[in-house]
Design a protein around this motif. Structure first.
Motif, PDB file in Angstrom:
ATOM      1  N   THR A  33       0.779 -12.245-139.939  1.00 24.12           N
ATOM      2  CA  THR A  33       2.112 -12.839-140.135  1.00 24.12           C
ATOM      3  C   THR A  33       2.400 -13.128-141.612  1.00 24.12           C
ATOM      4  O   THR A  33       3.561 -13.280-141.989  1.00 24.12           O
ATOM      5  CB  THR A  33       2.299 -14.125-139.312  1.00 24.12           C
ATOM      6  OG1 THR A  33       1.397 -15.138-139.792  1.00 24.12           O
ATOM      7  CG2 THR A  33       2.066 -13.873-137.838  1.00 24.12           C
ATOM      8  N   GLY A  34       1.356 -13.196-142.453  1.00 24.74           N
ATOM      9  CA  GLY A  34       1.585 -13.363-143.889  1.00 24.74           C
ATOM     10  C   GLY A  34       2.435 -12.231-144.453  1.00 24.74           C
ATOM     11  O   GLY A  34       3.213 -12.435-145.385  1.00 24.74           O
ATOM     12  N   TYR A  37       6.202 -12.961-144.495  1.00 23.56           N
ATOM     13  CA  TYR A  37       6.661 -13.799-145.611  1.00 23.56           C
ATOM     14  C   TYR A  37       6.555 -13.042-146.937  1.00 23.56           C
ATOM     15  O   TYR A  37       7.386 -13.204-147.821  1.00 23.56           O
ATOM     16  CB  TYR A  37       5.865 -15.114-145.640  1.00 23.56           C
ATOM     17  CG  TYR A  37       6.116 -15.921-144.391  1.00 23.56           C
ATOM     18  CD1 TYR A  37       7.228 -16.758-144.293  1.00 23.56           C
ATOM     19  CD2 TYR A  37       5.295 -15.787-143.276  1.00 23.56           C
ATOM     20  CE1 TYR A  37       7.492 -17.462-143.130  1.00 23.56           C
ATOM     21  CE2 TYR A  37       5.548 -16.482-142.109  1.00 23.56           C
ATOM     22  CZ  TYR A  37       6.647 -17.308-142.047  1.00 23.56           C
ATOM     23  OH  TYR A  37       6.914 -17.992-140.888  1.00 23.56           O
ATOM     24  N   ARG A  38       5.516 -12.209-147.062  1.00 21.26           N
ATOM     25  CA  ARG A  38       5.370 -11.395-148.271  1.00 21.26           C
ATOM     26  C   ARG A  38       6.549 -10.421-148.400  1.00 21.26           C
ATOM     27  O   ARG A  38       7.087 -10.223-149.489  1.00 21.26           O
ATOM     28  CB  ARG A  38       4.039 -10.624-148.238  1.00 21.26           C
ATOM     29  CG  ARG A  38       2.846 -11.512-148.532  1.00 21.26           C
ATOM     30  CD  ARG A  38       1.525 -10.805-148.305  1.00 21.26           C
ATOM     31  NE  ARG A  38       0.419 -11.716-148.532  1.00 21.26           N
ATOM     32  CZ  ARG A  38      -0.323 -11.768-149.651  1.00 21.26           C
ATOM     33  NH1 ARG A  38      -0.105 -10.916-150.625  1.00 21.26           N
ATOM     34  NH2 ARG A  38      -1.283 -12.661-149.782  1.00 21.26           N
ATOM     35  N   SER A  74       4.731 -17.609-150.495  1.00 23.03           N
ATOM     36  CA  SER A  74       4.515 -19.035-150.290  1.00 23.03           C
ATOM     37  C   SER A  74       5.769 -19.847-150.652  1.00 23.03           C
ATOM     38  O   SER A  74       6.059 -20.870-150.018  1.00 23.03           O
ATOM     39  CB  SER A  74       3.288 -19.438-151.108  1.00 23.03           C
ATOM     40  OG  SER A  74       3.233 -20.794-151.323  1.00 23.03           O
ATOM     41  N   ALA A  77       8.312 -19.234-147.851  1.00 28.37           N
ATOM     42  CA  ALA A  77       7.797 -19.757-146.584  1.00 28.37           C
ATOM     43  C   ALA A  77       8.076 -21.252-146.402  1.00 28.37           C
ATOM     44  O   ALA A  77       7.933 -21.786-145.313  1.00 28.37           O
ATOM     45  CB  ALA A  77       6.298 -19.498-146.480  1.00 28.37           C
ATOM     46  N   ARG A  83      11.696 -19.495-141.983  1.00 31.62           N
ATOM     47  CA  ARG A  83      10.707 -19.593-140.907  1.00 31.62           C
ATOM     48  C   ARG A  83      11.375 -19.406-139.549  1.00 31.62           C
ATOM     49  O   ARG A  83      10.872 -18.696-138.682  1.00 31.62           O
ATOM     50  CB  ARG A  83       9.967 -20.932-140.957  1.00 31.62           C
ATOM     51  CG  ARG A  83       9.324 -21.242-142.290  1.00 31.62           C
ATOM     52  CD  ARG A  83       8.276 -22.320-142.167  1.00 31.62           C
ATOM     53  NE  ARG A  83       7.117 -21.833-141.468  1.00 31.62           N
ATOM     54  CZ  ARG A  83       6.116 -21.163-142.044  1.00 31.62           C
ATOM     55  NH1 ARG A  83       6.117 -20.945-143.332  1.00 31.62           N
ATOM     56  NH2 ARG A  83       5.109 -20.723-141.314  1.00 31.62           N
ATOM     57  N   GLY A 104      -2.216 -16.453-139.496  1.00 32.75           N
ATOM     58  CA  GLY A 104      -1.241 -17.004-140.435  1.00 32.75           C
ATOM     59  C   GLY A 104      -1.590 -18.432-140.812  1.00 32.75           C
ATOM     60  O   GLY A 104      -2.754 -18.748-141.107  1.00 32.75           O
ATOM     61  N   ARG A 105      -0.563 -19.312-140.839  1.00 30.01           N
ATOM     62  CA  ARG A 105      -0.782 -20.707-141.210  1.00 30.01           C
ATOM     63  C   ARG A 105      -0.351 -21.670-140.098  1.00 30.01           C
ATOM     64  O   ARG A 105      -0.845 -22.788-140.018  1.00 30.01           O
ATOM     65  CB  ARG A 105       0.028 -21.063-142.472  1.00 30.01           C
ATOM     66  CG  ARG A 105      -0.257 -20.212-143.700  1.00 30.01           C
ATOM     67  CD  ARG A 105      -1.650 -20.452-144.221  1.00 30.01           C
ATOM     68  NE  ARG A 105      -1.904 -19.739-145.480  1.00 30.01           N
ATOM     69  CZ  ARG A 105      -1.997 -18.421-145.618  1.00 30.01           C
ATOM     70  NH1 ARG A 105      -1.851 -17.639-144.563  1.00 30.01           N
ATOM     71  NH2 ARG A 105      -2.251 -17.879-146.793  1.00 30.01           N
ATOM     72  N   ASP A 106       0.597 -21.217-139.256  1.00 33.36           N
ATOM     73  CA  ASP A 106       1.206 -22.115-138.259  1.00 33.36           C
ATOM     74  C   ASP A 106       1.185 -21.493-136.866  1.00 33.36           C
ATOM     75  O   ASP A 106       1.995 -21.844-136.028  1.00 33.36           O
ATOM     76  CB  ASP A 106       2.659 -22.390-138.644  1.00 33.36           C
ATOM     77  CG  ASP A 106       3.516 -21.130-138.588  1.00 33.36           C
ATOM     78  OD1 ASP A 106       2.963 -20.015-138.691  1.00 33.36           O
ATOM     79  OD2 ASP A 106       4.745 -21.261-138.420  1.00 33.36           O
ATOM     80  N   ARG A 150      -1.388 -22.036-154.176  1.00 29.94           N
ATOM     81  CA  ARG A 150      -0.733 -21.585-152.943  1.00 29.94           C
ATOM     82  C   ARG A 150      -1.117 -22.493-151.762  1.00 29.94           C
ATOM     83  O   ARG A 150      -0.269 -22.904-150.972  1.00 29.94           O
ATOM     84  CB  ARG A 150      -1.165 -20.145-152.676  1.00 29.94           C
ATOM     85  CG  ARG A 150      -0.277 -19.406-151.752  1.00 29.94           C
ATOM     86  CD  ARG A 150      -0.113 -17.982-152.194  1.00 29.94           C
ATOM     87  NE  ARG A 150      -1.325 -17.177-152.166  1.00 29.94           N
ATOM     88  CZ  ARG A 150      -1.754 -16.522-151.092  1.00 29.94           C
ATOM     89  NH1 ARG A 150      -1.093 -16.601-149.968  1.00 29.94           N
ATOM     90  NH2 ARG A 150      -2.834 -15.774-151.155  1.00 29.94           N
ATOM     91  N   ASP A 154       1.326 -24.677-149.423  1.00 25.91           N
ATOM     92  CA  ASP A 154       1.385 -24.397-147.981  1.00 25.91           C
ATOM     93  C   ASP A 154       1.039 -25.638-147.144  1.00 25.91           C
ATOM     94  O   ASP A 154       1.570 -25.824-146.044  1.00 25.91           O
ATOM     95  CB  ASP A 154       0.433 -23.254-147.614  1.00 25.91           C
ATOM     96  CG  ASP A 154       0.895 -21.905-148.151  1.00 25.91           C
ATOM     97  OD1 ASP A 154       2.068 -21.799-148.559  1.00 25.91           O
ATOM     98  OD2 ASP A 154       0.080 -20.958-148.162  1.00 25.91           O
ATOM     99  N   ARG A 157       4.141 -28.589-147.557  1.00 28.88           N
ATOM    100  CA  ARG A 157       5.551 -28.387-147.205  1.00 28.88           C
ATOM    101  C   ARG A 157       5.897 -29.170-145.930  1.00 28.88           C
ATOM    102  O   ARG A 157       5.031 -29.464-145.098  1.00 28.88           O
ATOM    103  CB  ARG A 157       5.864 -26.898-147.040  1.00 28.88           C
ATOM    104  CG  ARG A 157       5.180 -26.275-145.861  1.00 28.88           C
ATOM    105  CD  ARG A 157       5.521 -24.786-145.730  1.00 28.88           C
ATOM    106  NE  ARG A 157       4.740 -24.206-144.663  1.00 28.88           N
ATOM    107  CZ  ARG A 157       4.083 -23.047-144.731  1.00 28.88           C
ATOM    108  NH1 ARG A 157       4.132 -22.308-145.812  1.00 28.88           N
ATOM    109  NH2 ARG A 157       3.380 -22.622-143.708  1.00 28.88           N
TER     110      ARG A 157
HETATM  111  O1  C5P Z   1      -1.775 -14.874-145.269  1.00 26.70           O
HETATM  112  P1  C5P Z   1      -1.106 -14.508-146.563  1.00 26.70           P
HETATM  113  O2  C5P Z   1      -1.892 -14.911-147.759  1.00 26.70           O
HETATM  114  O3  C5P Z   1      -0.698 -13.074-146.599  1.00 26.70           O
HETATM  115  O4  C5P Z   1       0.253 -15.354-146.567  1.00 26.70           O
HETATM  116  C1  C5P Z   1       1.120 -15.366-147.688  1.00 26.70           C
HETATM  117  C2  C5P Z   1       1.902 -16.662-147.655  1.00 26.70           C
HETATM  118  O5  C5P Z   1       2.807 -16.624-146.550  1.00 26.70           O
HETATM  119  C3  C5P Z   1       1.088 -17.923-147.461  1.00 26.70           C
HETATM  120  O6  C5P Z   1       0.606 -18.455-148.688  1.00 26.70           O
HETATM  121  C4  C5P Z   1       2.073 -18.849-146.776  1.00 26.70           C
HETATM  122  O7  C5P Z   1       2.891 -19.523-147.698  1.00 26.70           O
HETATM  123  C5  C5P Z   1       2.958 -17.916-145.990  1.00 26.70           C
HETATM  124  N1  C5P Z   1       2.637 -17.907-144.564  1.00 26.70           N
HETATM  125  C6  C5P Z   1       3.154 -18.913-143.778  1.00 26.70           C
HETATM  126  N2  C5P Z   1       2.972 -18.897-142.434  1.00 26.70           N
HETATM  127  C7  C5P Z   1       2.289 -17.914-141.855  1.00 26.70           C
HETATM  128  C8  C5P Z   1       1.716 -16.877-142.638  1.00 26.70           C
HETATM  129  C9  C5P Z   1       1.903 -16.915-144.006  1.00 26.70           C
HETATM  130  O8  C5P Z   1       3.769 -19.843-144.290  1.00 26.70           O
HETATM  131  N3  C5P Z   1       2.148 -17.911-140.520  1.00 26.70           N
END
Ligand code: C5P
Length: 193
Positions: A33-34, A37-38, A74, A77, A83, A104-106, A150, A154, A157
């Motif tokens: 999922t990153g 956002y990328r 980031s 995001a 989101r 991912g993160r969430d 980063r 993350d 936020r």
């Molecule tokens: O995982 P990756 O390093 O590719 O993610 C890039 C950025 O995307 C993270 O630093 C974060 O800010 C955001 N991200 C997020 N939620 C996710 C995946 C990534 O906020 N589920």
């Protein structure tokens, strides 16, 4: 019921490698999922419009892997509308049969709170910086600064901050080989099934 596996954690913790290996082992689909956002960060212009118009077919681009693309990701995001625009796609993906792995993160906290297995993968800052430096052919001290900046953004936020779900299994990969970390994750998935 599809078997959904949610994997969260900071950058370069090993979560992507573990997610890919789990998906391959169980024959599940995998979504990094990153990359969503990328792709939004790399688009430029209005990030909310970019998120709403995102074509998931465009995610397999090498330029999205750079540290600069990670920083741009980031920043976008942290925007709630960005989101929100990406939630439906991720949930549909998570609901695919026979199962799916999302990292991912969430994922465990917001996208798939009902996931059958939740993993929160970590590793020490130094080890993550070393791994990322090797992967990108970049300077380790520079990567350490980049990752810390980063991760801090993350985790701080307001919307969907990076944190483990209450029922997530914590996996610290600092002292593990890839094979060991993957074996632990497969074992946890078997027990969750
Ligand atoms: O995982 P990756 O390093 O590719 O993610 C890039 C950025 O995307 C993270 O630093 C974060 O800010 C955001 N991200 C997020 N939620 C996710 C995946 C990534 O906020 N589920």
């Amino acid at each position: 019921m599809p078997f959904t596996i949610a994997i969260d954690g900071p950058a370069a913790s090993g979560k992507g490698t573990i997610a890919r290996a789990l998906a391959q082992h169980f024959g599940f689909a995998h979504l990094d999922t990153g990359l969503l956002y990328r792709a939004v960060g790399a688009k430029g212009g209005d990030p909310v419009a970019a998120a709403r118009g995102l074509a998931p077919g465009d995610l397999a681009r090498d330029d999205l892997r750079s540290a600069a693309a990670g920083q741009a990701a980031s920043r976008v995001a942290a925007i709630p509308e960005v989101r929100a625009a990406l939630v439906d796609f991720q949930r549909r993906f998570a609901g695919g049969e026979p199962g799916a792995v999302l990292d991912g993160r969430d994922i465990g906290t917001v996208i798939c709170p009902e996931a059958r297995l939740k993993l929160y993968v970590t590793a020490s800052d130094q080890i993550r910086a070393r791994r990322r430096a090797l992967e990108l052919g970049a300077d380790e001290a520079e990567m350490l600064r980049e990752l810390r900046e980063r991760d801090a953004r993350d985790a701080a936020r307001d919307v969907a901050p990076m944190r483990p779900a209450e029922d997530a299994l914590l996996l610290d990969t600092s002292e593990m080989t890839i094979d060991e970390a993957v074996a632990r994750a497969i074992d946890a998935a078997r027990r969750a099934g």
